[in-house]
Design an enzyme around this catalytic site. Structure first.
Site, short mmCIF file in Angstrom:
data_model
loop_
_atom_site.label_atom_id
_atom_site.label_comp_id
_atom_site.label_asym_id
_atom_site.label_seq_id
_atom_site.Cartn_x
_atom_site.Cartn_y
_atom_site.Cartn_z
N ARG A 153 -3.56 -1.49 -4.02
CA ARG A 153 -2.47 -2.00 -3.74
C ARG A 153 -2.02 -2.05 -2.18
NH1 ARG A 153 1.54 2.43 -4.53
NH2 ARG A 153 1.72 2.07 -2.21
N GLU A 169 0.77 -2.65 4.64
CA GLU A 169 -0.68 -2.20 4.25
C GLU A 169 -1.49 -2.84 3.39
OE1 GLU A 169 -1.16 2.00 3.84
OE2 GLU A 169 0.32 2.23 2.18
N ASN A 171 -3.62 -0.43 0.36
CA ASN A 171 -4.58 1.08 -0.45
C ASN A 171 -5.56 0.75 -1.26
OD1 ASN A 171 -1.35 2.58 0.74
ND2 ASN A 171 -1.34 0.75 -0.64
N SER A 176 -1.19 3.86 -6.31
CA SER A 176 0.06 4.89 -6.95
C SER A 176 0.95 3.85 -7.65
CB SER A 176 0.62 5.85 -5.60
OG SER A 176 1.64 5.59 -4.59
N LYS A 322 -6.22 2.09 8.75
CA LYS A 322 -5.44 1.82 9.35
C LYS A 322 -5.97 0.20 10.85
CE LYS A 322 -1.23 3.15 7.25
NZ LYS A 322 -1.98 4.31 6.18
N LYS A 376 1.11 3.49 14.09
CA LYS A 376 0.60 4.88 13.35
C LYS A 376 -0.94 5.52 12.58
CE LYS A 376 2.39 1.37 9.66
NZ LYS A 376 1.47 0.47 8.43
N GLU A 380 -2.60 8.49 5.16
CA GLU A 380 -1.40 7.53 3.74
C GLU A 380 -0.88 9.08 3.08
OE1 GLU A 380 -2.18 5.16 2.36
OE2 GLU A 380 -3.80 4.44 4.01
N GLY A 381 0.15 8.29 2.29
CA GLY A 381 0.61 9.02 1.71
C GLY A 381 2.10 9.06 1.67
N ARG A 463 8.94 -0.86 -4.11
CA ARG A 463 10.06 0.73 -4.39
C ARG A 463 11.04 0.26 -3.27
NH1 ARG A 463 4.69 3.68 -1.48
NH2 ARG A 463 4.60 1.31 -1.19
#
Ligand code: ADP
Ligand code: MG
Ligand code: MG
Length: 487
Positions: A153, A169, A171, A176, A322, A376, A380-381, A463
């Site tokens: 994603r 970024e 993923n 998710s 990253k 950064k 992740e998350g 989001r």
């Protein structure tokens, strides 16, 4: 179900506007105001819809919800109406997906690039170090991944000042919300079907979301390439897993369970209990918290050594760090991996400013104007980045400690999207707040040796979060799920 629900409230979070009908801001593309009555009705219908259609997650306040599927469910946080998004940027983002898919695959094959890029990070970031160690072991035993599956994603924000679509970024592990994202799209289309007239919105402008189908199909096709009809897809889950997967014939195991039950046969076949595993789909394993002991690392290594198709393989995982994102943004690096000049151009256009911290000039600038940067780490998350004055403080601290600590981080240009008024619904309560949004585009990629079987954009995730919050992340509690309304 309806009658057992809490009374609906339109609450007010700090700094937000209460809903009293006097807000003049356009809502979702039209200049109409929503009356409190209509709003109440929309919220109520949305909550009922969520319950009936499975737009739900395990409720953190119910302890058993993390271990017993179907117990203690609560609606996923969502935005009441889709967010306006320009069609041209939507197309642009969709077009980038197959190019990023191909890029990940190419970069994953360049071990030297991965190791050179991450060598300094490895010294100061133990987690990345361990991933890299597994990668090194695979090089030593000359492990080849013929069948490669990527479910990615790529996330973007629209920069308000330049109107540019800029990548946040990419993923490559545990991307998710393909499931819940699709449901929110359906929720919005359904609300617009019923209330489109009052809202002056047309449901057909909310693009269909193919994320679940695309991911499930790619998993099924990967399973098919493995050519063992009795083998299973194994989903690696966290010890407390509040996401619920469905659709594909699967077993679910935690890394700790895999360490106990997993076996590698001499021919490379991976077995868990009496199951032969064709595909390992990681919904865990992206965070140091997922590896509380050596047992979890053993499980990860064991799977990597096997012939099971890993989604992602250790190299795909590393490509998603990253640090690699920052290295790929350097001049002439993309050209090493992609021949097509147009593709290179398209990718570069969506790159924001990215810097490694050995650049003294940028370091200086970040200390003087920290609000323009995001610092950064390799995590992740959500919830891990550093913003504002903390950027300066952290940089000063790291500099004092010696230059190596800086290698754990990258610096990124801070993107400022335009904010717009949104209705955010969490825990049955609706807040109206100025909000900003981040668009994620899913990509599925599957190849077997030279044959590319799948390389598609498949669905999206919007989001939305209150503008005052730095971080995103739905699970982390910052953002809500949303969809888009194309204009
Ligand atoms: P993670 O892998 O933890 O999701 P991200 O790079 O996506 O890390 O950062 C988490 C969140 O921080 C994003 O969802 C976004 O809301 C915010 N963020 C990250 N980078 C930037 C940026 N350059 N400008 C503005 N916000 C950012
Ligand atoms: Mg991420
Ligand atoms: Mg992210």
């Amino acid at each position: 179900f309806h009658s057992s629900m809490e009374p609906l409230k339109c609450g007010k979070s700090d700094g937000s506007e209460t809903y009293d009908g006097s807000n003049e801001k356009p809502l979702c593309g039209s200049d109409n105001n929503i009356s409190p009555d209509l709003l109440q009705q929309l919220v109520s219908e949305a909550l009922v819809w969520s319950s009936l259609h499975g737009l739900v997650v395990g409720d953190k306040s119910v302890q058993r919800s993390g271990t017993v599927p179907g117990v203690g469910l609560v609606h996923a946080p969502f935005s009441l109406l889709p967010l306006i998004f320009p069609q041209s940027n939507w197309r642009q983002a969709c077009e980038l997906a197959p190019i990023f898919n191909e890029l990940v695959d190419r970069v994953s094959l360049d071990s030297k690039f991965l190791h050179d890029s991450l060598s300094r990070t490895k010294k100061v970031d133990a987690f990345t170090g361990r991933l890299l160690d597994i990668h090194s072991k695979m090089l030593e035993i000359n492990k080849k991944e013929d069948i490669r599956l990527g479910l990615h994603r790529s996330d973007y924000m629209l920069d308000a000042q330049t109107n540019k679509l800029l990548q946040i970024e990419l993923n490559t592990i545990s991307s998710s919300f393909p499931g819940l994202g699709c449901l929110v799209t359906e929720l919005h289309r359904s609300l617009l079907n019923h209330y489109g007239k009052e809202l002056q919105l047309d449901s057909s402008r909310v693009p269909q979301n193919t994320a679940v189908r695309g991911f499930a199909e790619a998993l099924a096709k990967a399973w098919n390439e493995y050519s063992n009809s009795s083998a299973v897809v194994m989903v690696v889950v966290q010890t407390e897993e509040r996401n619920i997967t469905h659709g594909v014939r699967t077993i679910r195991r935690t890394l700790a369970e895999i360490d106990v039950e997993g076996k590698l046969l001499p021919d490379g076949t991976f077995c868990v209990g009496h199951h032969t595993v064709a595909v390992v789909y990681f919904r865990a394993g992206y965070s140091p918290n997922d590896y509380p002991s050596e047992s979890e690392w053993r499980a990860r290594l064991l799977m990597e050594q096997s012939s099971a198709i890993k989604c992602p393989s250790i190299s795909y995982h590393l490509v998603g760090t990253k640090k690699i994102q920052q290295e790929l943004a350097k001049p002439n690096v993309l050209e090493r991996f992609l021949e097509n000049k147009d593709d290179v151009e398209k990718l570069r256009k969506c790159f924001a400013g990215l810097w490694s911290l050995d650049d003294a000039r940028v370091l200086q600038e970040a200390m003087e104007r920290p609000e323009l940067f995001v610092l950064k780490p390799q995590r992740e998350g959500g919830g891990n980045n550093i913003y504002g004055d903390n950027v300066r403080e952290t940089l000063i601290k790291l500099q004092k400690e010696g230059s190596d600590g800086l290698a754990a981080y990258i610096l990124m240009q801070r993107i400022f999207p335009t904010d717009s008024s949104a209705f955010l619904v969490r825990d049955g309560i609706c807040h109206q707040d100025p909000a900003i949004s981040e668009l994620g585009i899913y990509g599925a990629y599957l190849r077997n040796k030279e044959k590319v079987i799948v390389n598609d954009q498949c669905g999206y995730l919007m989001r939305t979060k209150v503008s005052s919050s730095n971080e995103g992340g739905v699970a982390a509690g910052f953002a809500v799920l949303d969809s888009i309304y194309l204009t």
